[in-house]
Design an enzyme around this catalytic site. Structure first.
Site, PDB file in Angstrom:
ATOM      1  N   GLN A   1     -10.915  -0.121   0.676  1.00  0.00           N
ATOM      2  CA  GLN A   1     -11.258  -0.894  -0.523  1.00  0.00           C
ATOM      3  C   GLN A   1      -9.999  -1.416  -1.223  1.00  0.00           C
ATOM      4  OE1 GLN A   1     -12.038   2.261   0.089  1.00  0.00           O
ATOM      5  NE2 GLN A   1     -11.642   3.602  -1.661  1.00  0.00           N
TER       6      GLN A   1
ATOM      7  N   HIS B   1       4.487  15.824   9.181  1.00  0.00           N
ATOM      8  CA  HIS B   1       3.784  14.614   8.737  1.00  0.00           C
ATOM      9  C   HIS B   1       2.283  14.707   8.991  1.00  0.00           C
ATOM     10  CE1 HIS B   1       6.533  11.549   7.251  1.00  0.00           C
ATOM     11  NE2 HIS B   1       7.432  11.961   8.118  1.00  0.00           N
TER      12      HIS B   1
ATOM     13  N   HIS C   1      -0.507 -39.171  20.921  1.00  0.00           N
ATOM     14  CA  HIS C   1       0.849 -38.743  20.636  1.00  0.00           C
ATOM     15  C   HIS C   1       1.852 -39.828  21.039  1.00  0.00           C
ATOM     16  CE1 HIS C   1      -0.891 -34.811  20.013  1.00  0.00           C
ATOM     17  NE2 HIS C   1       0.296 -34.237  19.843  1.00  0.00           N
TER      18      HIS C   1
ATOM     19  N   GLU D   1       9.869   5.731  16.765  1.00  0.00           N
ATOM     20  CA  GLU D   1       9.980   5.204  15.407  1.00  0.00           C
ATOM     21  C   GLU D   1      11.298   5.645  14.783  1.00  0.00           C
ATOM     22  OE1 GLU D   1       7.601   5.562  11.122  1.00  0.00           O
ATOM     23  OE2 GLU D   1       7.111   6.917  12.767  1.00  0.00           O
ATOM     24  N   HIS D   2      11.564   6.942  14.843  1.00  0.00           N
ATOM     25  CA  HIS D   2      12.816   7.514  14.347  1.00  0.00           C
ATOM     26  C   HIS D   2      13.597   8.073  15.524  1.00  0.00           C
ATOM     27  CE1 HIS D   2       9.692   8.309  11.173  1.00  0.00           C
ATOM     28  NE2 HIS D   2      10.577   7.639  10.454  1.00  0.00           N
TER      29      HIS D   2
ATOM     30  N   GLN E   1       9.830  16.568  10.854  1.00  0.00           N
ATOM     31  CA  GLN E   1       9.013  15.408  11.183  1.00  0.00           C
ATOM     32  C   GLN E   1       7.611  15.787  11.642  1.00  0.00           C
ATOM     33  OE1 GLN E   1       9.899  12.039  10.606  1.00  0.00           O
ATOM     34  NE2 GLN E   1      11.251  13.338   9.390  1.00  0.00           N
TER      35      GLN E   1
ATOM     36  N   TYR F   1       0.848  -1.196   0.000  1.00  0.00           N
ATOM     37  CA  TYR F   1       0.000   0.000   0.000  1.00  0.00           C
ATOM     38  C   TYR F   1       0.880   1.241   0.000  1.00  0.00           C
ATOM     39  CZ  TYR F   1      -3.893   3.108   0.840  1.00  0.00           C
ATOM     40  OH  TYR F   1      -4.833   4.093   0.699  1.00  0.00           O
TER      41      TYR F   1
ATOM     42  N   ASP G   1      14.066   8.225   5.142  1.00  0.00           N
ATOM     43  CA  ASP G   1      12.721   8.232   4.576  1.00  0.00           C
ATOM     44  C   ASP G   1      12.740   8.129   3.057  1.00  0.00           C
ATOM     45  OD1 ASP G   1      11.372   8.388   6.941  1.00  0.00           O
ATOM     46  OD2 ASP G   1      10.863  10.507   6.791  1.00  0.00           O
TER      47      ASP G   1
END
Length: 435
Positions: A181, A252, A412, A319-320, A249, A119, A353
């Site tokens: 979708q 975003h 078993h 994250e960063h 940053q 995506y 990035d």
């Protein structure tokens, strides 16, 4: 000195999490039941696009023709770096076998999944780099079929640069469909596509929720929230560079946290003064996002020393994570919880990035406590195998029979019994359970 918050966030990345689950689940159920037609209905409603959902070769060529040559070269440069790094990553996963016991051989094999769905966001910004990051790693991993899915713009379609990036990085099909979708189309194998084995790539809260609901039926890279970034800066840091990096940053989104952790009050105060000024110099959309992110989510934390700075960073598990401080090797050895690490002023989150080679699909909202970012490994199943001689199986069968009976799993146990009886008919074994 104790840890001091010079600026404290009034919200967290979870504060405004809307009730999207019911909406997303309803859309997924409709599309699963209605197939292609239902997906197209939602595409018309949300994407407001009525062109081909699967781009033809001619449409791809037409889009590529619109991309300026310099931008193509930049995309090619980024692709080459990401591919080179991914190929090096892949070499770290090796098939092997080892003799666990005399005659008992066990091994590991890495097998790529067959179909990947990538995506690529195309809403507020055209995420060219996301196409590079997701499609390239899937290709290097060895996925046999890769779909790049990106939201089309009304009357226009997918941004031509995204089409070029997806194509040059190895996408087999390009799907002009956004949101839930688009995720559903890849998962359910609509429009003649193979069902995706894994879904990767960032997206808005509806894309994230769709991946969360579908996880288990299909693999995913990670549960993603708003992007977040933390800068560790000591007295050697340039406050102007730190401030620019934080603003870069914050743009975003309105709910993208940025954090400064420092042991120098002067650096902190200078950065706090400069950030709002720098935000006001941005274009309108970027300015509005960064202004809200800084106002509501940003924090500036003053620590007594670098050890407490590192401990604070690990608690946030960003994250960063950027380090603008002396003795970079110390920080590299000490820091443990982050999605991707940027050491020194000479590198920055934007490099990762866009073009330096490491992946930008990374864990958010503290998930770096338990996982890393997207890599070739995410597309690969690490499976095990074993074979044995009859002598090698003997002690394993004895232990298996006794453990199974102690657990109450007689079926078993008997799978071990029959082998011992067949392979060693002249021997007697005590295979009873002893609590």
């Amino acid at each position: 000195m104790v840890r001091e918050y010079l600026k404290k966030a009034t919200l967290t990345s979870q504060s405004d999490a809307g009730e999207t689950q019911a909406i997303v689940r309803g859309i997924l159920d409709d599309i699963e039941a209605g197939g292609d037609a239902a997906a197209l209905e939602y595409a018309a409603k949300f994407d407001k696009y009525d062109g081909n959902v699967l781009l033809t070769d001619d449409e791809i060529a037409a889009a590529i023709a619109q991309v300026p040559e310099r931008l193509k070269r930049d995309i090619d440069f980024s692709h080459a770096n990401v591919k080179r790094f991914a190929e090096a990553q892949k070499k770290t996963v090796a098939n092997f076998e080892t003799e666990v016991l005399p005659g008992l051989i066990a091994g590991q094999k890495a097998i790529p999944v067959k179909a990947a769905g990538c995506y690529v966001p195309g809403g507020r910004y055209s995420h060219i780099a996301s196409a590079i990051m997701t499609v390239t790693t899937a290709k290097v991993a060895g996925c046999k079929h890769i779909v790049a899915c990106s939201p089309p713009r009304p009357g226009v379609g997918i941004a031509p640069a995204i089409v070029y990036a997806a194509h040059v990085c190895g996408a087999d099909r390009i799907l002009a469909m956004g949101g839930v979708q688009g995720v559903a189309a890849m998962t359910f194998g609509l429009f003649g596509l193979p069902r995706a084995n894994i879904l990767v790539g960032p997206g808005n809260q509806f894309v994230a929720e769709a991946k969360r609901i579908l996880f288990g039926r299909v693999g995913i890279d990670m549960f993603a929230g708003p992007t977040d970034s933390l800068v560790l800066a000591d007295k050697t840091a340039d406050p102007e560079v730190v401030a620019v990096d934080l603003v870069g940053q914050a743009e975003h989104g309105y709910n993208s946290p940025v954090w400064l952790v420092t042991d120098d009050r002067g650096v902190a105060e200078t950065v706090m003064k400069r950030v709002p000024e720098l935000i006001e110099e941005l274009p309108e959309l970027n300015r509005d996002n960064a202004r809200a992110a800084w106002r509501d989510y940003a924090e500036v934390i003053l620590c007594p020393d670098r050890e407490d700075m590192a401990a604070t960073s690990d608690e946030y598990a960003p994250e960063h994570l950027t380090v603008q401080a002396a003795d970079l090797d110390w920080w590299l050895d000490r820091l443990e919880c982050y999605g991707s690490l940027f050491l020194g002023e000479e590198t920055t989150v934007a490099f990762g990035d866009k073009a330096s080679g490491t992946n930008h699909v990374l864990p958010t909202s503290g998930a770096a406590n338990y996982t890393g970012g997207l890599s070739v490994h995410k597309y690969m199943k690490i499976v095990t195998w074993q074979r044995s001689t009859r002598e090698g199986a003997k002690p394993v069968a004895e232990a298996t029979a006794r453990i199974s009976r102690l657990e109450g799993m007689e079926g078993h146990a008997r799978t071990a019994d029959i082998r011992l009886k067949k392979y060693f008919p002249n021997e007697t074994f005590d295979l009873t359970a002893e609590a």
